[in-house]
Enzyme design. Structure first.
Site, PDB file in Angstrom:
ATOM      1  N   SER A 169       3.977  -7.243   3.651  1.00  0.00           N
ATOM      2  CA  SER A 169       3.361  -8.547   3.414  1.00  0.00           C
ATOM      3  C   SER A 169       3.942  -9.681   4.248  1.00  0.00           C
ATOM      4  O   SER A 169       3.295 -10.699   4.407  1.00  0.00           O
ATOM      5  CB  SER A 169       3.471  -8.893   1.934  1.00  0.00           C
ATOM      6  N   HIS A 228      -1.814  -4.463  -0.306  1.00  0.00           N
ATOM      7  CA  HIS A 228      -2.437  -5.378   0.659  1.00  0.00           C
ATOM      8  C   HIS A 228      -3.510  -4.685   1.496  1.00  0.00           C
ATOM      9  O   HIS A 228      -4.017  -5.272   2.452  1.00  0.00           O
ATOM     10  CB  HIS A 228      -1.383  -5.976   1.602  1.00  0.00           C
ATOM     11  N   LYS A 262      -5.378  -8.439  -5.846  1.00  0.00           N
ATOM     12  CA  LYS A 262      -5.551  -9.048  -4.516  1.00  0.00           C
ATOM     13  C   LYS A 262      -7.035  -8.960  -4.122  1.00  0.00           C
ATOM     14  O   LYS A 262      -7.844  -9.690  -4.686  1.00  0.00           O
ATOM     15  CB  LYS A 262      -4.600  -8.386  -3.523  1.00  0.00           C
TER      16      LYS A 262
HETATM   17  C1  LIG Z   1       1.348  -7.815  -4.425  1.00  0.00           C
HETATM   18  C2  LIG Z   1       2.082  -6.547  -4.367  1.00  0.00           C
HETATM   19  C3  LIG Z   1       2.539  -5.913  -5.532  1.00  0.00           C
HETATM   20  C4  LIG Z   1       2.412  -6.539  -6.896  1.00  0.00           C
HETATM   21  O1  LIG Z   1       1.144  -6.379  -7.387  1.00  0.00           O
HETATM   22  P1  LIG Z   1       0.806  -6.992  -8.851  1.00  0.00           P
HETATM   23  O2  LIG Z   1      -0.381  -6.238  -9.282  1.00  0.00           O
HETATM   24  O3  LIG Z   1       0.582  -8.442  -8.646  1.00  0.00           O
HETATM   25  O4  LIG Z   1       2.003  -6.727  -9.701  1.00  0.00           O
HETATM   26  C5  LIG Z   1       3.159  -4.695  -5.420  1.00  0.00           C
HETATM   27  N1  LIG Z   1       3.352  -4.124  -4.215  1.00  0.00           N
HETATM   28  C6  LIG Z   1       2.952  -4.712  -3.073  1.00  0.00           C
HETATM   29  C7  LIG Z   1       3.188  -4.036  -1.776  1.00  0.00           C
HETATM   30  C8  LIG Z   1       2.306  -5.950  -3.118  1.00  0.00           C
HETATM   31  O5  LIG Z   1       1.927  -6.537  -1.979  1.00  0.00           O
END
Ligand SMILES: *Cc1c(COP(=O)(O)O)cnc(C)c1O
Length: 404
Positions: A192, A220, A251
């Site tokens: 990210s 992502h 997301k």
């Molecule tokens: C955003 C993200 C998470 C967390 O996801 P949530 O559902 O908000 O807990 C976990 N792993 C990665 C790689 C992320 O980018």
């Protein structure tokens, strides 16, 4: 010092070290354009990659979910918190990512937190055993925390340099003749902070060669990577070849909340018995389940959303470079605009907000010292006009600050 004084002094220290996290509240739904401090601004900081967060079909599905199945289920899954729609969504995700089965969690953080220890802390018929986990240096906090729950006596944890397959292979080779029970390779599908992709074909190859389970967190990438948004396995043409695929529903897939793990039937059935965040935490609410079902359905039927995301991303990446900004190379909608000093990133993010662009900066210790950056996240919710307006603001602010 009393506790309150300790908190205050830590807050003061954080503020001075420039790692203080300021929240800038929105006065509108999430979208390509949002309202902040009474003003409309272009959103370049959200994970709303496909514009599902406020899509009419998704909103309607969520409202129908409440109407038909209520607001909450008031139970964990195995007591009375499984509705048929939970099973439907799990089937739908399995089909979409090419896995045998899927288990839902309240978030991907919970999924990752639940995964590692549920394997490594269980004897599974062994009296004595040792497992080993190889983890990319830049893996998400939830993967790191998930591994912290693994007992040190039974789990060796090794970090390989970011996407460095030679280093990973060296570690695997060193352990080749050791008597490990599970060998697990763990990586983000997309990282990210940089927007780069894990080299899945090589990871699949190494996992096979060394008898390791491959764990990929595609948070992502789900809805984002690959022609039809099936994630990094689709992008790299290795669909169905990842042993453990996790992801978020928070997301691209609506942006509310929820997470999942997809894998073999046996693994998923096992996790339903052993994964603690699944067993001891509440079931996903019907509004979210129904909205996510609609979101996957929309992805499968309307190819234009992913196509627009990819077109917008290619356009922004090309044009921001044309303005003279340096970005990290990738094809992902996360565009890291490299600025160097933390103060430059901070000032530029503030100046851009004044010019009507909402974008956040990242600096040490989130990224290495001297590699401060702005992180743009492109979305299908943005029109070409929105992108051009944002680029204009970049040109203006960048020139005024002497960055370009
Ligand atoms: C955003 C993200 C998470 C967390 O996801 P949530 O559902 O908000 O807990 C976990 N792993 C990665 C790689 C992320 O980018």
């Amino acid at each position: 010092m009393n506790p309150q004084e300790l908190f205050l002094s830590e807050l003061k220290r954080l503020e001075e070290s420039k790692t203080y996290k300021y929240e800038t509240p929105l006065q509108s739904p999430q979208g390509g354009v949002v309202k902040v401090r009474g003003k409309k601004v272009i959103m370049l900081a959200s994970n709303n990659y496909l514009g599902m967060s406020n899509h009419p079909k998704i909103r309607k599905a969520a409202a129908d979910g409440i109407r038909k199945y209520g607001f909450g289920v008031a139970s964990v899954r195995f007591l009375c918190g499984t509705q048929t729609i939970h099973l439907d969504l799990e089937k739908q995700i399995s089909k979409f990512v090419g896995a045998e089965d899927t288990i839902l969690f309240s978030s991907c953080f919970a999924a990752n937190e639940g995964f590692f220890a549920s394997l490594t802390n269980e004897k599974l018929g062994y009296e004595t055993y040792k497992d080993v986990i190889y983890s990319d240096r830049l893996n998400h906090a939830s993967i790191i925390d998930g591994q912290r729950l693994c007992r040190a006596e039974t789990t060796d944890k090794k970090i390989y340099e970011h996407v460095n397959m030679e280093h990973l292979e060296k570690l695997l080779e060193e352990d080749r003749n050791k008597d490990y029970r599970f060998r697990i390779i763990a990586t983000d599908g997309v990282f990210s902070m940089e927007g780069d992709l894990a080299p899945l074909p090589k990871l699949v190859q190494l996992a096979r060669r060394y008898g390791a389970l491959l764990f990929v967190d595609d948070s992502h990438a789900i809805g984002v990577c690959g022609k039809s948004g099936r994630g990094t396995p689709e992008h790299f043409n290795v669909l169905g070849q990842i042993d453990v695929l996790t992801g978020t529903l928070g997301k691209a897939i609506g942006g509310a909340s929820g997470g999942y793990i997809s894998g073999s039937k046996a693994l998923i059935a096992y996790l339903r018995q052993k994964s603690r965040p699944y067993t001891f935490s509440n079931s996903l609410p019907p509004a979210i389940v129904e909205a996510c079902k609609a979101s996957f359905k929309l992805l499968s039927t309307d190819k234009s959303l992913v196509r627009r995301l990819h077109e917008n991303t290619a356009y922004f990446r090309r044009e921001i470079q044309r303005l003279g900004f340096r970005i990290l190379e990738s094809t992902h909608p996360i565009v890291a605009i490299m600025l160097g000093e933390a103060s430059v990133a901070q000032d530029m993010s503030a100046a851009l907000l004044k010019e009507g662009v909402y974008i956040k900066g990242l600096w040490f210790p989130v990224v290495p010292r001297g590699e401060a950056r702005l992180r743009a996240q492109i979305s299908a919710a943005l029109t070409r006009k929105d992108l051009d307006r944002a680029l204009e603001a970049f040109a203006k602010v960048g020139t005024a600050m002497g960055v370009v």
